[in-house]
Design a protein around this motif. Sequence first.
Motif, PDB file in Angstrom:
ATOM      1  N   THR A   1       0.663  -1.137  -0.096  1.00  0.00           N
ATOM      2  CA  THR A   1      -0.031   0.014   0.238  1.00  0.00           C
ATOM      3  C   THR A   1       0.938   1.022   0.033  1.00  0.00           C
ATOM      4  OG1 THR A   1      -0.256   0.141   2.525  1.00  0.00           O
ATOM      5  CG2 THR A   1      -1.909  -1.019   1.079  1.00  0.00           C
ATOM      6  N   ILE A   2       0.254   2.292  -0.652  1.00  0.00           N
ATOM      7  CA  ILE A   2       1.034   3.710  -0.500  1.00  0.00           C
ATOM      8  C   ILE A   2      -0.052   4.592  -0.300  1.00  0.00           C
ATOM      9  CG2 ILE A   2       2.727   3.041  -2.276  1.00  0.00           C
ATOM     10  CD1 ILE A   2       0.718   4.220  -4.752  1.00  0.00           C
ATOM     11  N   THR A   3       0.312   5.877  -0.030  1.00  0.00           N
ATOM     12  CA  THR A   3      -0.462   6.881   0.375  1.00  0.00           C
ATOM     13  C   THR A   3      -1.157   7.733  -0.922  1.00  0.00           C
ATOM     14  OG1 THR A   3       0.358   6.939   2.726  1.00  0.00           O
ATOM     15  CG2 THR A   3      -0.746   8.992   1.980  1.00  0.00           C
ATOM     16  N   LEU A   4      -2.191   7.770  -1.149  1.00  0.00           N
ATOM     17  CA  LEU A   4      -2.755   8.709  -2.080  1.00  0.00           C
ATOM     18  C   LEU A   4      -3.311   9.973  -1.633  1.00  0.00           C
ATOM     19  CD1 LEU A   4      -3.685   9.385  -5.026  1.00  0.00           C
ATOM     20  CD2 LEU A   4      -5.608   7.777  -4.836  1.00  0.00           C
ATOM     21  N   ARG A   5      -3.002  10.842  -2.054  1.00  0.00           N
ATOM     22  CA  ARG A   5      -3.251  12.303  -1.363  1.00  0.00           C
ATOM     23  C   ARG A   5      -3.928  13.296  -2.437  1.00  0.00           C
ATOM     24  NH1 ARG A   5       1.787  15.080   0.681  1.00  0.00           N
ATOM     25  NH2 ARG A   5       1.682  13.639   2.578  1.00  0.00           N
ATOM     26  N   GLY A   6      -5.134  13.593  -2.113  1.00  0.00           N
ATOM     27  CA  GLY A   6      -5.567  14.643  -3.060  1.00  0.00           C
ATOM     28  C   GLY A   6      -5.609  16.154  -2.379  1.00  0.00           C
TER      29      GLY A   6
ATOM     30  N   GLY B   1      11.171  17.385 -12.754  1.00  0.00           N
ATOM     31  CA  GLY B   1      10.048  17.565 -13.609  1.00  0.00           C
ATOM     32  C   GLY B   1       9.200  18.968 -13.161  1.00  0.00           C
ATOM     33  N   ARG B   2       7.975  18.777 -13.009  1.00  0.00           N
ATOM     34  CA  ARG B   2       7.047  20.028 -12.815  1.00  0.00           C
ATOM     35  C   ARG B   2       5.992  19.912 -11.927  1.00  0.00           C
ATOM     36  NH1 ARG B   2       2.452  19.583 -15.640  1.00  0.00           N
ATOM     37  NH2 ARG B   2       2.363  18.293 -17.416  1.00  0.00           N
ATOM     38  N   ALA B   3       5.338  20.921 -11.654  1.00  0.00           N
ATOM     39  CA  ALA B   3       4.118  20.765 -10.518  1.00  0.00           C
ATOM     40  C   ALA B   3       2.982  20.202 -11.496  1.00  0.00           C
ATOM     41  CB  ALA B   3       3.999  22.120  -9.974  1.00  0.00           C
ATOM     42  N   VAL B   4       1.962  19.800 -10.823  1.00  0.00           N
ATOM     43  CA  VAL B   4       0.778  19.516 -11.369  1.00  0.00           C
ATOM     44  C   VAL B   4       0.143  20.843 -11.965  1.00  0.00           C
ATOM     45  CG1 VAL B   4      -1.596  18.498 -10.755  1.00  0.00           C
ATOM     46  CG2 VAL B   4       0.526  17.722  -9.742  1.00  0.00           C
ATOM     47  N   ASP B   5      -0.318  20.579 -13.323  1.00  0.00           N
ATOM     48  CA  ASP B   5      -0.851  21.463 -14.033  1.00  0.00           C
ATOM     49  C   ASP B   5      -1.921  21.129 -15.105  1.00  0.00           C
ATOM     50  OD1 ASP B   5      -1.316  24.214 -14.836  1.00  0.00           O
ATOM     51  OD2 ASP B   5       0.084  23.985 -16.308  1.00  0.00           O
ATOM     52  N   GLY B   6      -2.666  19.807 -14.463  1.00  0.00           N
ATOM     53  CA  GLY B   6      -3.711  19.269 -15.546  1.00  0.00           C
ATOM     54  C   GLY B   6      -4.265  18.074 -14.851  1.00  0.00           C
ATOM     55  N   PRO B   7      -5.388  17.948 -15.643  1.00  0.00           N
ATOM     56  CA  PRO B   7      -6.148  16.456 -15.056  1.00  0.00           C
ATOM     57  C   PRO B   7      -5.116  15.190 -15.100  1.00  0.00           C
ATOM     58  CG  PRO B   7      -6.838  17.106 -17.517  1.00  0.00           C
ATOM     59  CD  PRO B   7      -5.853  18.037 -16.876  1.00  0.00           C
ATOM     60  N   ASP B   8      -5.304  14.366 -14.110  1.00  0.00           N
ATOM     61  CA  ASP B   8      -4.914  13.113 -13.991  1.00  0.00           C
ATOM     62  C   ASP B   8      -3.494  13.435 -13.827  1.00  0.00           C
ATOM     63  OD1 ASP B   8      -7.415  11.970 -14.101  1.00  0.00           O
ATOM     64  OD2 ASP B   8      -7.124  11.814 -16.372  1.00  0.00           O
ATOM     65  N   GLU B   9      -2.852  14.180 -13.387  1.00  0.00           N
ATOM     66  CA  GLU B   9      -1.468  14.656 -13.052  1.00  0.00           C
ATOM     67  C   GLU B   9      -1.152  14.458 -11.657  1.00  0.00           C
ATOM     68  OE1 GLU B   9      -0.112  17.320 -17.214  1.00  0.00           O
ATOM     69  OE2 GLU B   9      -0.269  18.096 -15.039  1.00  0.00           O
ATOM     70  N   ALA B  10       0.044  14.175 -11.280  1.00  0.00           N
ATOM     71  CA  ALA B  10       0.412  13.951  -9.992  1.00  0.00           C
ATOM     72  C   ALA B  10       1.976  13.981  -9.757  1.00  0.00           C
ATOM     73  CB  ALA B  10      -0.065  12.392  -9.501  1.00  0.00           C
ATOM     74  N   VAL B  11       2.384  14.271  -8.496  1.00  0.00           N
ATOM     75  CA  VAL B  11       3.827  14.133  -8.200  1.00  0.00           C
ATOM     76  C   VAL B  11       3.934  13.295  -6.959  1.00  0.00           C
ATOM     77  CG1 VAL B  11       4.293  16.549  -8.940  1.00  0.00           C
ATOM     78  CG2 VAL B  11       3.222  15.865  -6.559  1.00  0.00           C
ATOM     79  N   ALA B  12       5.302  12.866  -7.007  1.00  0.00           N
ATOM     80  CA  ALA B  12       5.387  11.711  -6.062  1.00  0.00           C
ATOM     81  C   ALA B  12       6.801  12.041  -5.326  1.00  0.00           C
ATOM     82  CB  ALA B  12       5.393  10.302  -6.657  1.00  0.00           C
TER      83      ALA B  12
ATOM     84  N   LEU C   1       2.822  10.845 -13.673  1.00  0.00           N
ATOM     85  CA  LEU C   1       3.662  11.355 -12.847  1.00  0.00           C
ATOM     86  C   LEU C   1       4.311  12.372 -13.682  1.00  0.00           C
ATOM     87  CD1 LEU C   1       5.326   8.373 -10.902  1.00  0.00           C
ATOM     88  CD2 LEU C   1       3.681   9.890 -10.067  1.00  0.00           C
ATOM     89  N   VAL C   2       4.218  13.527 -13.142  1.00  0.00           N
ATOM     90  CA  VAL C   2       4.909  14.632 -14.120  1.00  0.00           C
ATOM     91  C   VAL C   2       6.105  15.606 -13.225  1.00  0.00           C
ATOM     92  CG1 VAL C   2       2.851  15.264 -15.218  1.00  0.00           C
ATOM     93  CG2 VAL C   2       3.555  16.308 -13.053  1.00  0.00           C
TER      94      VAL C   2
ATOM     95  N   ARG D   1       6.761   7.511   0.380  1.00  0.00           N
ATOM     96  CA  ARG D   1       5.881   6.537  -0.556  1.00  0.00           C
ATOM     97  C   ARG D   1       4.336   7.204  -0.443  1.00  0.00           C
ATOM     98  NH1 ARG D   1       7.213   0.380   1.682  1.00  0.00           N
ATOM     99  NH2 ARG D   1       9.453   0.589   1.122  1.00  0.00           N
ATOM    100  N   VAL D   2       4.491   8.428  -0.994  1.00  0.00           N
ATOM    101  CA  VAL D   2       3.165   9.323  -1.123  1.00  0.00           C
ATOM    102  C   VAL D   2       3.036   9.737  -2.539  1.00  0.00           C
ATOM    103  CG1 VAL D   2       2.140  11.315  -0.344  1.00  0.00           C
ATOM    104  CG2 VAL D   2       3.343   9.961   1.229  1.00  0.00           C
ATOM    105  N   ILE D   3       1.880   9.607  -3.125  1.00  0.00           N
ATOM    106  CA  ILE D   3       1.897  10.117  -4.529  1.00  0.00           C
ATOM    107  C   ILE D   3       0.429  11.248  -4.334  1.00  0.00           C
ATOM    108  CG2 ILE D   3       0.150   8.460  -5.082  1.00  0.00           C
ATOM    109  CD1 ILE D   3       0.906   8.840  -7.787  1.00  0.00           C
TER     110      ILE D   3
END
Length: 781
Positions: free
Chosen positions: A513-518, A533-544, A573-574, A585-587
């Motif tokens: 298991t991992i931690t999914l964070r919104g 990379g870069r920060a989140v700037d669109g749908p379905d994008e994430a950083v980890a 993952l962007v 271990r967080v996305i």
Amino acid sequence: MRATLRWAQADFRAHRGEALFVVLASAGVIASLLLAGALFGYAANPWQRVFNQSQGAHIWLHTRAGAATDADALAAVDGVAALSGPYRTAATTIESRGARAGVTLRAADVEPPQTGRPLVAAGSWLARPDAADTGTGSATGSVVLETSVARALWAEPGDTLRVTGPDGAPHLLRVSGTADAAEPRYRPGGAAGIGWVLPATLDGIARTDTGQSVGLRLEDPDDTDFIVQRAVTVLGADRVAEVTKWQQARSEAGGDDRLLGTVFAVFGLGALLAAALAASGAVGARVRGQLRDIAVLKAIGFTPGQVTRGFLVQHLAFALLGVALGTTAIALLGARIPGRIGEAAAVWQDLPGHTALMIGIPGGAVLLIAASTGLSAWRAGRVPPVPVARAALPSAAPMTALGKRALGMRVPPALVLGWRAAFPRRGRTLVPVARLALPLVLITVALVAWSTLDQFRSRPAQVGLAAALTVRSEQPAGPSDAELEETLATVPDIAAVHPGAEMAALVPGQTGTITLRGLGTARQPYPSAVVEGRAVDGPDEAVAGQGLLDLLGVRVGDWVRMTVGGRPQILHLVGRTIEPESGGRVITTTLDALRERDPQLRPAFHALELREGADPRAVSGALATAAGATLEIRETPNPADRLEPARGVIGALIAVLALIGLIELLTLIGTGVRDRGRDLLALKAIGLTPRQIGAMIVTAAGLTALVAALVGTTVGVLSGSWLVDTQGASSGIGAGIVQLPPLPVLLTVIVGAVLGAVAAAALPATRTARRRLADSLSETL
């Protein structure tokens, strides 16, 4: 052999000062390393230190409410050395500045117990009750909080807390102090914290609904499991609510130990190498200073083997004597040094690894010194017995065209000749610069670690801690999301509010298991610390975090599929962020992205960014006043809290390395003055004044220190950056957390090294300038 021993005795009588310097240098270096080792153990193993100082209990038994504890029966169990308690306890909830924590209050006397004794860290222990200390109504009793729960509540000595007892009635308690205990730490949503109150105060909070806690200190810690079975049988399994063992408490603090232990191990090995080189350098310098005596010995019939054995035995004896003096001084007098160093030396004797370090540090130093001494002794055996052969060799590099031109341009002769003396030949220049640069490399690495720790405090947003506070609404009594946002908007020091939710997600293959964070929204995303990379700037994008990338074997740019609540979630993952929580271990994505999978998802918390200079405690108090008791406010955990003990150790390490560098400087200066005896004779013969000769010696020392400082700080910055980033990547936080020391700090190291060299060279320069040089055998060899 008899002739060798007689020569060694005569040599010692003729060079007592040099022998004394070698012995004292070895003793000082070993003593400094042992004190550094004591500080390492004191800071890198905090739980064991607290356990030893407090005579901690190996087992804590907690009985149910209304169940009595038979202390005499427990004390009679074979293998139990002492008892702590039993103490009456009550489960309560304590609030302070909007923060809330579950705390088990424990009735204690005005004198702390001998076994399982809490160590007061701030404030004072419980005082005798007075007329107002009833613990009822609006009266105020006293409480001592365990350090971890006090930190979670932002409670300090003198603060007043609101306590809700088992019956739901509110009470007020004044914090008289905070204390460390060798028991499991407080964890939000997990283990309750510990507070100590007087029996009368506990009676006012919970007269009947109380349990009991008793600690057992064992004769053999390895018998813990067996003694637990015996103790539970004695009390009755139906009466025991919880059992905590010392292994559990130690394992919870194990992460801090490993991190600090890794950093200190690197520093310690480097310091040991630098110390051994400094001591061996002093031995080698003494051997080179006796070339005339060696030539005489060979002329009268000594073989190379006899000369080698004589020097090896003599200088090994000096090294062993110095190591023995340093070790004995720390073993007998270390605990009497005032301040934290003395406390660390006293506690260190009972910490794991004490015996190994007390043997390993001196043993390692002796082996390194023996290796260097053996090489110097072998060279002594190869000295030619004819003095003229050495007198014919040049002692310094010839004057270059640039030097001649500088003298012709009226550049001070001391500066030109000092440069020539400091850098005679490439081989003879690199060795002293490298030896002197090693302590400066380690000092700079220590400063890099110090600056990185300071960054967590001064610029938390750069290390993934942009939100200082987290607010959770109590459901269903809490306000709605709109009402909560209106309440948060009334507090002026809040710069931004980011709604968020966290959930456990299964990785591909469902093997972990991992931690999914919104966190944040598409319109106002959370300012994650993106280092790749870069920060989140669109749908379905994430950083980890780095821990998640390593766990899944992915990299920035990949797509990751996970399972949340039986439904898939696919994210792109962007970027890679610095992630201090959950081992990296967080996305993290936006809350809007999670709502695409679950439209009914509500924020579970709100992360609050504060304005620059705002006090989180003041903001928490203002929020608690504005929202009443409907909000749970917590401060964002900062890894610097766990690493705070490292500051004192880093400071002590810098002092130890400075001492090692000073010893190396004295050796280099003494060797340089002796090796340039014929040059000084020639310079005085051509008209240089004593002041110019002294200035030349000081200039040579200063220039050598300047080059060594430039090399040391440069290599130290590069090495420190690599070490911190490597440690961050291996811990899951991720590379990119390193913070270099400010330029003025690095310049201070360089200037300090140069000034130290000038000060150390002042006395030898004065004595050499005033000494009448004679063209004799002693000056030409």
